[in-house]
Design a protein around this motif. Structure first.
Motif, PDB file in Angstrom:
ATOM      1  N   SER A 111      -5.309  -7.677   5.440  1.00 49.24           N
ATOM      2  CA  SER A 111      -6.109  -7.131   6.536  1.00 49.24           C
ATOM      3  C   SER A 111      -5.425  -5.868   7.052  1.00 49.24           C
ATOM      4  CB  SER A 111      -6.239  -8.153   7.664  1.00 49.24           C
ATOM      5  OG  SER A 111      -4.974  -8.418   8.215  1.00 49.24           O
ATOM      6  N   SER A 112      -6.208  -5.030   7.752  1.00 45.88           N
ATOM      7  CA  SER A 112      -5.585  -3.827   8.325  1.00 45.88           C
ATOM      8  C   SER A 112      -4.554  -4.237   9.368  1.00 45.88           C
ATOM      9  CB  SER A 112      -6.638  -2.886   8.906  1.00 45.88           C
ATOM     10  OG  SER A 112      -7.753  -3.591   9.326  1.00 45.88           O
ATOM     11  N   TRP A 113      -4.753  -5.399   9.973  1.00 46.64           N
ATOM     12  CA  TRP A 113      -3.766  -5.893  10.948  1.00 46.64           C
ATOM     13  C   TRP A 113      -2.423  -6.149  10.250  1.00 46.64           C
ATOM     14  CZ3 TRP A 113      -1.310 -10.704  11.120  1.00 46.64           C
ATOM     15  CH2 TRP A 113      -0.545 -10.916  12.263  1.00 46.64           C
ATOM     16  N   GLN A 114      -2.485  -6.764   9.065  1.00 48.70           N
ATOM     17  CA  GLN A 114      -1.229  -7.007   8.326  1.00 48.70           C
ATOM     18  C   GLN A 114      -0.598  -5.683   7.915  1.00 48.70           C
ATOM     19  OE1 GLN A 114      -3.193  -9.582   5.490  1.00 48.70           O
ATOM     20  NE2 GLN A 114      -1.977 -11.349   6.101  1.00 48.70           N
ATOM     21  N   LEU A 115      -1.422  -4.764   7.406  1.00 51.24           N
ATOM     22  CA  LEU A 115      -0.884  -3.466   6.979  1.00 51.24           C
ATOM     23  C   LEU A 115      -0.221  -2.736   8.141  1.00 51.24           C
ATOM     24  CD1 LEU A 115      -3.735  -2.137   4.678  1.00 51.24           C
ATOM     25  CD2 LEU A 115      -1.419  -2.718   3.980  1.00 51.24           C
ATOM     26  N   ASP A 116      -0.794  -2.903   9.323  1.00 50.83           N
ATOM     27  CA  ASP A 116      -0.262  -2.200  10.493  1.00 50.83           C
ATOM     28  C   ASP A 116       0.846  -2.961  11.212  1.00 50.83           C
ATOM     29  OD1 ASP A 116      -1.900  -0.025  10.160  1.00 50.83           O
ATOM     30  OD2 ASP A 116      -3.532  -0.874  11.331  1.00 50.83           O
ATOM     31  N   SER A 117       1.158  -4.187  10.758  1.00 56.16           N
ATOM     32  CA  SER A 117       2.224  -4.952  11.414  1.00 56.16           C
ATOM     33  C   SER A 117       3.568  -4.344  11.019  1.00 56.16           C
ATOM     34  CB  SER A 117       2.198  -6.417  10.972  1.00 56.16           C
ATOM     35  OG  SER A 117       1.056  -7.035  11.472  1.00 56.16           O
ATOM     36  N   PRO A 118       4.305  -3.773  11.983  1.00 60.18           N
ATOM     37  CA  PRO A 118       5.496  -3.001  11.626  1.00 60.18           C
ATOM     38  C   PRO A 118       6.550  -3.803  10.877  1.00 60.18           C
ATOM     39  CG  PRO A 118       4.971  -2.747  13.969  1.00 60.18           C
ATOM     40  CD  PRO A 118       4.047  -3.785  13.430  1.00 60.18           C
ATOM     41  N   SER A 119       6.635  -5.116  11.123  1.00 61.93           N
ATOM     42  CA  SER A 119       7.763  -5.859  10.553  1.00 61.93           C
ATOM     43  C   SER A 119       7.461  -6.507   9.207  1.00 61.93           C
ATOM     44  CB  SER A 119       8.187  -6.952  11.541  1.00 61.93           C
ATOM     45  OG  SER A 119       7.116  -7.867  11.670  1.00 61.93           O
ATOM     46  N   ARG A 120       6.217  -6.394   8.699  1.00 57.09           N
ATOM     47  CA  ARG A 120       5.847  -7.178   7.524  1.00 57.09           C
ATOM     48  C   ARG A 120       6.198  -6.518   6.196  1.00 57.09           C
ATOM     49  NH1 ARG A 120       2.145 -11.315   9.015  1.00 57.09           N
ATOM     50  NH2 ARG A 120       2.443 -11.975   6.874  1.00 57.09           N
ATOM     51  N   GLY A 121       6.435  -5.201   6.246  1.00 58.25           N
ATOM     52  CA  GLY A 121       6.858  -4.500   5.033  1.00 58.25           C
ATOM     53  C   GLY A 121       5.723  -4.164   4.076  1.00 58.25           C
ATOM     54  N   PHE A 122       4.453  -4.232   4.546  1.00 61.62           N
ATOM     55  CA  PHE A 122       3.327  -3.920   3.666  1.00 61.62           C
ATOM     56  C   PHE A 122       3.118  -2.410   3.509  1.00 61.62           C
ATOM     57  CE2 PHE A 122       1.716  -8.194   5.041  1.00 61.62           C
ATOM     58  CZ  PHE A 122       1.586  -8.742   3.778  1.00 61.62           C
ATOM     59  N   SER A 123       3.604  -1.650   4.497  1.00 63.96           N
ATOM     60  CA  SER A 123       3.241  -0.234   4.530  1.00 63.96           C
ATOM     61  C   SER A 123       4.466   0.679   4.581  1.00 63.96           C
ATOM     62  CB  SER A 123       2.358   0.007   5.761  1.00 63.96           C
ATOM     63  OG  SER A 123       2.212   1.375   5.983  1.00 63.96           O
ATOM     64  N   PHE A 124       4.327   1.831   3.918  1.00 56.42           N
ATOM     65  CA  PHE A 124       5.408   2.826   3.960  1.00 56.42           C
ATOM     66  C   PHE A 124       5.410   3.557   5.296  1.00 56.42           C
ATOM     67  CE2 PHE A 124       1.713   4.102   1.506  1.00 56.42           C
ATOM     68  CZ  PHE A 124       1.193   5.093   2.329  1.00 56.42           C
ATOM     69  N   ARG A 125       4.409   3.284   6.129  1.00 59.01           N
ATOM     70  CA  ARG A 125       4.340   3.967   7.423  1.00 59.01           C
ATOM     71  C   ARG A 125       5.296   3.373   8.445  1.00 59.01           C
ATOM     72  NH1 ARG A 125      -0.054   6.886   6.216  1.00 59.01           N
ATOM     73  NH2 ARG A 125      -1.606   5.689   5.093  1.00 59.01           N
ATOM     74  N   HIS A 126       5.805   2.168   8.174  1.00 61.63           N
ATOM     75  CA  HIS A 126       6.724   1.533   9.130  1.00 61.63           C
ATOM     76  C   HIS A 126       8.009   1.160   8.418  1.00 61.63           C
ATOM     77  CE1 HIS A 126       3.308   1.089  11.800  1.00 61.63           C
ATOM     78  NE2 HIS A 126       2.642   0.536  10.805  1.00 61.63           N
ATOM     79  N   GLU A 127       9.138   1.513   9.029  1.00 62.48           N
ATOM     80  CA  GLU A 127      10.446   1.125   8.490  1.00 62.48           C
ATOM     81  C   GLU A 127      10.616  -0.391   8.694  1.00 62.48           C
ATOM     82  OE1 GLU A 127      13.344   3.291   7.731  1.00 62.48           O
ATOM     83  OE2 GLU A 127      14.532   1.472   7.398  1.00 62.48           O
ATOM     84  N   ALA A 128      10.770  -1.130   7.585  1.00 63.76           N
ATOM     85  CA  ALA A 128      10.896  -2.602   7.690  1.00 63.76           C
ATOM     86  C   ALA A 128      11.503  -3.140   6.407  1.00 63.76           C
ATOM     87  CB  ALA A 128       9.505  -3.221   7.884  1.00 63.76           C
TER      88      ALA A 128
END
Ligand SMILES: C[S@@+](CC[C@H](N)C(=O)[O-])C[C@H]1O[C@@H](n2cnc3c(N)ncnc32)[C@H](O)[C@@H]1O
Length: 317
Positions: A111-128
């Motif tokens: 979900s976009s919620w998972q992609l936007d969750s900073p701590s989950r590591g799904f996205s290169f947009r958040h350091e995690a």
């Protein structure tokens, strides 16, 4: 029906919502199973389609499930949610003493919620940390996978699931780092490694690491594994005239759904010239979508994540 994400990212919008509710024929009421409840957007629309609908919702992500439970608490006993992988559908339904459902929905992927969750590591947009598991209670993280697999296996994942033409170079760079005692363990390390390895490229529509992140996520969560089995089980658990709707976001997923529905509608999927059908084709459903339904330009404009979605549906005979 946009749901605010508590200040995080864009509001969550269920993909192909109107089409899903119409194809499920949710206005008839009855029991529906939402196999991927996420934040509950589709489930809520099913509950609103008739005061007679009930939803049994599944998700393998505990945090999403908790948010869906809170959001849909106002529907009381008409909504219940269970932490489960949809590939365990038969077990979950048996436990809930449900034999047949009027409709089953699977809106695949993250979900976009998972992609936007900073701590989950799904996205290169958040350091995690490079986690990417939808179910954080089990399985191997993306970092562990990159620490264990061979260069050839990593390249294959990035090529097949990400359709990334630089897959070999990226895999080589990942393994070189590992051999130097500097394994890739977080999102920004992976994003900058991919950026350095693939070069600036011509004007890109997407970030250079998009395909690699997508590929790793699919591998970590084994997203294509037993998808055909799930579609078959779902059909077997529909009542006559019950509906199954599957929304996919990846061409490989859509191919599996298309083939499985084809087989369940009686069309043999065996290679040409085999003397006898061995694919198990049987006439259990009528396919309601000769071609997959895709989102309109208007939907894509308000929800760019919908861009790659494809919806297929069938009716149990
Ligand atoms: C695209 S989102 C669903 C969004 C949802 N339809 C909504 O309106 O909010 C996909 C959800 O499916 C879940 N999911 C993915 N694979 C799953 C599986 N094999 N079993 C159960 N849930 C899964 C993910 O954790 C995620 O929450």
């Amino acid at each position: 029906m946009a749901v605010p994400l508590g200040g995080r990212g864009a509001p969550h919008r269920p993909v192909l919502l109107r089409e899903t509710i119409e194809l499920l024929a949710a206005e008839r009421g009855g029991l529906f199973v939402d196999c991927t409840v996420g934040l509950g957007g589709h489930s809520e629309a099913i509950l609103q389609a008739s005061s007679d609908t009930q939803v049994l919702a599944l998700d393998r992500d505990d945090e999403a499930l908790e948010l869906a439970r809170k959001r849909l608490a106002l529907y009381g006993l008409r909504f219940r949610a269970e932490h489960a992988d949809f590939r365990e559908l038969t077990r979950v339904l048996a436990k809930a003493k449900i034999k047949q459902a009027r409709g089953i929905l699977a809106d695949l992927g993250v979900s976009s919620w998972q992609l936007d969750s900073p701590s989950r590591g799904f996205s290169f947009r958040h350091e995690a940390p490079l986690d990417m598991r939808m179910d954080r209670s089990s399985g191997e993280t993306a970092a562990a996978l990159l620490g264990r697999l061979s260069e050839v296996e990593i390249a294959r994942i990035i090529f097949v699931y990400g359709e990334e033409r630089h897959s070999r170079r990226i895999a080589r760079a990942i393994v070189r780092r590992r051999e130097r005692g500097e394994p890739v363990t977080n999102t920004s390390q992976l994003a900058s490694l991919v950026e350095r390895t693939t070069g600036p490229g011509k004007q890109r529509r997407i970030h250079p690491a998009t395909r690699t992140f997508q590929a790793l996520r699919i591998a970590v969560n084994r997203e294509l594994e037993n998808l055909d089995r799930f579609v078959t089980d779902a059909v077997d658990h529909l009542e006559p005239d019950g509906r199954l709707v599957v929304i996919s976001f990846h061409s490989l997923e859509d191919r599996i759904v298309k083939r499985t529905l084809g087989k369940l509608s009686g069309r043999c999927q065996c290679p040409p010239r085999v003397p006898r059908c061995t694919c198990g084709a049987r006439k259990a459903v009528e396919v309601l979508t000769r071609r997959p339904i895709t989102p309109s330009e208007e939907e894509i404009a308000v929800n760019p994540r919908a861009r790659s979605s494809k919806l297929r549906a069938c009716r149990k005979l």
